[in-house]
Motif scaffolding. Sequence first.
Motif, PDB file in Angstrom:
ATOM      1  N   UNK A 122       7.183 -10.636  -6.861  1.00  0.00           N
ATOM      2  CA  UNK A 122       8.294  -9.937  -6.205  1.00  0.00           C
ATOM      3  C   UNK A 122       9.088 -10.888  -5.323  1.00  0.00           C
ATOM      4  N   UNK A 123       8.956 -12.196  -5.586  1.00  0.00           N
ATOM      5  CA  UNK A 123       9.580 -13.193  -4.718  1.00  0.00           C
ATOM      6  C   UNK A 123      11.099 -13.138  -4.755  1.00  0.00           C
ATOM      7  N   UNK A 124      11.681 -12.595  -5.823  1.00  0.00           N
ATOM      8  CA  UNK A 124      13.141 -12.559  -5.892  1.00  0.00           C
ATOM      9  C   UNK A 124      13.740 -11.504  -4.975  1.00  0.00           C
ATOM     10  N   UNK A 125      12.901 -10.626  -4.409  1.00  0.00           N
ATOM     11  CA  UNK A 125      13.371  -9.653  -3.438  1.00  0.00           C
ATOM     12  C   UNK A 125      14.113  -8.470  -4.010  1.00  0.00           C
ATOM     13  N   UNK A 126      14.181  -8.332  -5.325  1.00  0.00           N
ATOM     14  CA  UNK A 126      14.922  -7.225  -5.928  1.00  0.00           C
ATOM     15  C   UNK A 126      14.067  -5.985  -6.157  1.00  0.00           C
ATOM     16  N   UNK A 127      12.751  -6.101  -5.988  1.00  0.00           N
ATOM     17  CA  UNK A 127      11.879  -4.956  -6.202  1.00  0.00           C
ATOM     18  C   UNK A 127      10.605  -5.138  -5.403  1.00  0.00           C
ATOM     19  N   UNK A 128       9.871  -4.038  -5.247  1.00  0.00           N
ATOM     20  CA  UNK A 128       8.567  -4.063  -4.602  1.00  0.00           C
ATOM     21  C   UNK A 128       7.534  -3.531  -5.595  1.00  0.00           C
ATOM     22  N   UNK A 294       7.656   5.602   3.957  1.00  0.00           N
ATOM     23  CA  UNK A 294       7.936   4.261   4.494  1.00  0.00           C
ATOM     24  C   UNK A 294       6.679   3.621   5.063  1.00  0.00           C
ATOM     25  N   UNK A 295       5.869   4.401   5.774  1.00  0.00           N
ATOM     26  CA  UNK A 295       4.615   3.875   6.312  1.00  0.00           C
ATOM     27  C   UNK A 295       3.673   3.456   5.189  1.00  0.00           C
ATOM     28  N   UNK A 296       3.634   4.244   4.122  1.00  0.00           N
ATOM     29  CA  UNK A 296       2.786   3.888   2.990  1.00  0.00           C
ATOM     30  C   UNK A 296       3.182   2.554   2.392  1.00  0.00           C
ATOM     31  N   UNK A 297       4.476   2.301   2.314  1.00  0.00           N
ATOM     32  CA  UNK A 297       4.933   1.013   1.803  1.00  0.00           C
ATOM     33  C   UNK A 297       4.585  -0.123   2.752  1.00  0.00           C
ATOM     34  N   UNK A 298       4.652   0.133   4.047  1.00  0.00           N
ATOM     35  CA  UNK A 298       4.275  -0.904   5.014  1.00  0.00           C
ATOM     36  C   UNK A 298       2.783  -1.212   4.929  1.00  0.00           C
ATOM     37  N   UNK A 299       1.975  -0.195   4.676  1.00  0.00           N
ATOM     38  CA  UNK A 299       0.540  -0.441   4.524  1.00  0.00           C
ATOM     39  C   UNK A 299       0.290  -1.375   3.346  1.00  0.00           C
ATOM     40  N   UNK A 300       0.967  -1.115   2.235  1.00  0.00           N
ATOM     41  CA  UNK A 300       0.822  -1.992   1.071  1.00  0.00           C
ATOM     42  C   UNK A 300       1.382  -3.386   1.342  1.00  0.00           C
ATOM     43  N   UNK A 301       2.581  -3.425   1.908  1.00  0.00           N
ATOM     44  CA  UNK A 301       3.270  -4.704   2.094  1.00  0.00           C
ATOM     45  C   UNK A 301       2.493  -5.624   3.029  1.00  0.00           C
ATOM     46  N   UNK A 302       1.938  -5.069   4.110  1.00  0.00           N
ATOM     47  CA  UNK A 302       1.231  -5.918   5.071  1.00  0.00           C
ATOM     48  C   UNK A 302      -0.068  -6.477   4.514  1.00  0.00           C
ATOM     49  N   UNK A 330       1.698 -14.208   6.049  1.00  0.00           N
ATOM     50  CA  UNK A 330       2.974 -13.841   6.675  1.00  0.00           C
ATOM     51  C   UNK A 330       3.252 -12.352   6.509  1.00  0.00           C
ATOM     52  N   UNK A 331       3.786 -11.736   7.555  1.00  0.00           N
ATOM     53  CA  UNK A 331       4.123 -10.321   7.475  1.00  0.00           C
ATOM     54  C   UNK A 331       2.941  -9.389   7.518  1.00  0.00           C
ATOM     55  N   UNK A 332       1.792  -9.881   7.957  1.00  0.00           N
ATOM     56  CA  UNK A 332       0.588  -9.050   7.967  1.00  0.00           C
ATOM     57  C   UNK A 332       0.651  -7.961   9.033  1.00  0.00           C
ATOM     58  N   UNK A 333       1.543  -8.097  10.008  1.00  0.00           N
ATOM     59  CA  UNK A 333       1.736  -7.083  11.045  1.00  0.00           C
ATOM     60  C   UNK A 333       3.218  -6.738  11.109  1.00  0.00           C
ATOM     61  N   UNK A 334       3.504  -5.447  11.163  1.00  0.00           N
ATOM     62  CA  UNK A 334       4.886  -5.014  11.348  1.00  0.00           C
ATOM     63  C   UNK A 334       4.890  -3.767  12.210  1.00  0.00           C
ATOM     64  N   UNK A 335       6.039  -3.492  12.836  1.00  0.00           N
ATOM     65  CA  UNK A 335       6.167  -2.361  13.752  1.00  0.00           C
ATOM     66  C   UNK A 335       7.128  -1.331  13.177  1.00  0.00           C
ATOM     67  N   UNK A 336       6.785  -0.060  13.336  1.00  0.00           N
ATOM     68  CA  UNK A 336       7.615   1.039  12.864  1.00  0.00           C
ATOM     69  C   UNK A 336       7.751   2.073  13.975  1.00  0.00           C
ATOM     70  N   UNK A 337       8.839   2.838  13.986  1.00  0.00           N
ATOM     71  CA  UNK A 337       9.013   3.842  15.046  1.00  0.00           C
ATOM     72  C   UNK A 337       7.935   4.913  14.995  1.00  0.00           C
ATOM     73  N   UNK A 338       7.616   5.420  16.174  1.00  0.00           N
ATOM     74  CA  UNK A 338       6.699   6.544  16.311  1.00  0.00           C
ATOM     75  C   UNK A 338       7.162   7.348  17.520  1.00  0.00           C
ATOM     76  N   UNK A 339       6.894   8.648  17.503  1.00  0.00           N
ATOM     77  CA  UNK A 339       7.331   9.483  18.620  1.00  0.00           C
ATOM     78  C   UNK A 339       6.807   8.918  19.936  1.00  0.00           C
ATOM     79  N   UNK A 340       7.723   8.518  20.806  1.00  0.00           N
ATOM     80  CA  UNK A 340       7.314   8.024  22.107  1.00  0.00           C
ATOM     81  C   UNK A 340       6.670   6.661  22.079  1.00  0.00           C
ATOM     82  N   UNK A 341       6.908   5.875  21.028  1.00  0.00           N
ATOM     83  CA  UNK A 341       6.305   4.551  20.983  1.00  0.00           C
ATOM     84  C   UNK A 341       6.458   3.898  19.627  1.00  0.00           C
ATOM     85  N   UNK A 342       5.391   3.211  19.200  1.00  0.00           N
ATOM     86  CA  UNK A 342       5.435   2.393  17.993  1.00  0.00           C
ATOM     87  C   UNK A 342       4.173   2.590  17.174  1.00  0.00           C
TER      88      UNK A 342
END
Length: 408
Positions: A122-128, A294-302, A330-342
């Motif tokens: 997926x290095x070309x960035x056009x798909x996940x 979106x969170x599910x994708x972040x779990x996979x991506x990280x 790289x990218x093993x940790x990322x932050x996403x919005x959460x009610x009242x925090x992250x």
Amino acid sequence: MSIDTQTWKAFAAEHAPDFTRTVFLPGLVADPGHLARLIDDGLRTATRHAPGDLRLRAFRPAAFDYRLTKRFVDTPVTDEESAVDWLARTADSDDECLAVNDISSWNLDLAAEVARIVGELIADGTHELPSGTDVYTFVAHSGWTPFGIHKDSEPSLIFHLGPSPKEVWVWHDNPFDASGITPNPSFGRITFDIEEHLASAERHLLQPGDFLCIPQDIYHVFRNLGPSAFLGLTVYPVRTRPLITEALWRAAHSAEPLAAYPAAAQVTDRARELLTDDDTAGTPLADRVAHEIALGQLRLRTNGYLSRPHQAALPCTAPGPHALLRWSRPGVVTAAPHHGGTTLVARGRTLIVPGPDPADFTDLEKATASDTPFTLDELTALLPESLTPERREEIALSLCGVGAVVAP
């Protein structure tokens, strides 16, 4: 990486993500023994510490063997024992074999190797890879594939590790008439009339280190010429319905369970409640479902689009304050919005951090791209200053505990 990077990059650029052609790459794996030893270590961890969680299946010719499967689960891999030696010690004959799915979840180093391999797809960035990747191993001694000539519903990426060679036949056209085909719930339609069809197939001889890509829905069969193992990747195409269903389940309010045998009207009413109710903050269910996807994708991506590490493969002790550490990828940790925090997503796991915004974790996210070793104190310093020192240390230790941070 344990493979020829330039050859793999060229293959990925030409064939990913659909893999519609059979591709043979001799000598792609530069050090097949290294990958084989990481698989051995993963099997050792699983059979010693959590055998009940191991996704293992054992086969004898033309059949899945429940008793042999249990014997493997109940037989720990010994020190310095390889997968092929474990097979020889545990099986009743040379014709029996085994398959283990999610093998990368049992060894952090194996997961790191495979994540780099998958990353090039997926290095070309056009798909996940929104439905992820299964990393499996198949260990055998002699004889034909136990489920005969068969086809898989996803492409098969095979890295042969040896030590013995393996023959593969691939049929690009369907040469089988209905009389010789047996329906199979796992492999669609299969046949055990193997030798009479070999002349119409494309043959490959896999030596240790060779790679073969077999497209989905293409009939193929293996013959083992001695004890050997291979590392396989199944790159799953997007599975929209399960992704949405899981996100809906995560997003819906928890409720009292229905009776074991509810009336149909009760089920309908419960479904209507889930689909129309907002949460306590007034967020519509549709927005919560989108957030969960979106969170599910972040779990996979990280975690490099692999299954997250099993708890038995993770560090069991906290690092000392001055011990050197590094990011697992790289990218093993990322932050996403959460009610009242992250929500911090780290190597497939989530950690709710009330208070700070995702932007407050920018330094932490950027740091994961660095190869420079650091200490626990330096890791703690990357976390938002608005948190108490105790909370910052707790989060830093959590990042170590889930395998986002490892020893150099």
